[in-house]
Scaffold this active site. Structure first.
Site, PDB file in Angstrom:
ATOM      1  N   HIS A 106      -5.065  13.919 -18.166  1.00  0.00           N
ATOM      2  CA  HIS A 106      -6.204  14.948 -18.127  1.00  0.00           C
ATOM      3  C   HIS A 106      -5.844  15.598 -16.769  1.00  0.00           C
ATOM      4  O   HIS A 106      -5.561  15.012 -15.556  1.00  0.00           O
ATOM      5  CB  HIS A 106      -7.583  14.306 -18.126  1.00  0.00           C
TER       6      HIS A 106
ATOM      7  N   ASP B 252      -5.062   8.860 -15.235  1.00  0.00           N
ATOM      8  CA  ASP B 252      -4.809   8.481 -16.549  1.00  0.00           C
ATOM      9  C   ASP B 252      -3.550   9.272 -17.165  1.00  0.00           C
ATOM     10  O   ASP B 252      -2.901   8.881 -18.174  1.00  0.00           O
ATOM     11  CB  ASP B 252      -5.963   8.772 -17.482  1.00  0.00           C
TER      12      ASP B 252
ATOM     13  N   SER C 154     -11.739  17.120 -24.448  1.00  0.00           N
ATOM     14  CA  SER C 154     -11.955  16.944 -22.994  1.00  0.00           C
ATOM     15  C   SER C 154     -11.190  17.792 -22.115  1.00  0.00           C
ATOM     16  O   SER C 154     -11.623  18.030 -21.047  1.00  0.00           O
ATOM     17  CB  SER C 154     -11.471  15.587 -22.795  1.00  0.00           C
TER      18      SER C 154
END
Length: 187
Positions: free
Chosen positions: A163, A160, A10
């Protein structure tokens, strides 16, 4: 046109960004390449949630195309899932071996990952050394901690806390580009 394959999770894909096609790490690197009029096209082969095991299964799908440069960014999800560091090391090596067997002249850059410094113990220490050892063994260009200057800084990360935001990726690109540019023979 030469190809740079960004192969990762990611953090390569640009998870959570409004427009990863323009603000992810591979996109920002492509913008710098375009500004400098270098003959390279960046391919974003990031897949959210991927581990080194998943990457090992997935890399074959990219080996039939030309790969002049591999930027390998996997291992963060291994850390989060508690996968043993030796497994991560073995999988990274197997990915490198597969790429080199099909593309012997490929140049490679490894983007390392670390556990936060406040996590003590042998597991954290072992993971800190995995990436450096793999890079050294394979004579790869190396960025020891791709999230340095971004990890743990609230305004540079999505809610979060894992990221980066678009601004966070700009800082990461500023750290990665000089190493990649040197690998490309561009100063």
């Amino acid at each position: 046109m030469k190809k740079i394959l960004f192969f990762g999770d990611s953090l390569t894909a640009g998870y959570g960004l409004r427009d990863p096609r323009t603000t992810s790490l591979p996109a920002l690197i492509q913008q710098r390449i375009d500004i400098d009029k270098l003959p390279y096209q960046v391919i974003n082969a990031g897949q959210s949630g991927d581990t080194t095991s998943g990457g090992l299964l997935r890399i074959d799908g990219y080996l039939d195309q030309a790969i002049d440069v591999l930027v390998l960014e996997l291992g963060a999800n291994d850390i989060l899932r508690g996968i043993p560091p030796q497994t991560t090391s073995t999988n990274l090596q197997a990915i490198i071996n597969k790429v080199r067997s099909r593309h012997p002249n490929v140049k490679m850059l490894l983007l390392g990952m670390e556990l936060p410094g406040w996590i003590p113990g042998a597991f954290a220490g072992a993971f800190r050394s995995v990436f450096a050892q793999v890079a050294m063994k394979n004579d790869m260009a190396f960025v020891p901690f791709m999230l340095e200057g971004v990890a743990g800084i609230r305004h540079l990360n999505l809610p979060d806390g894992l990221h980066p935001t678009a601004d966070g990726y700009k800082i990461i690109a500023d750290r990665v580009w000089p190493v990649l540019a040197t690998l490309l023979g561009h100063q």
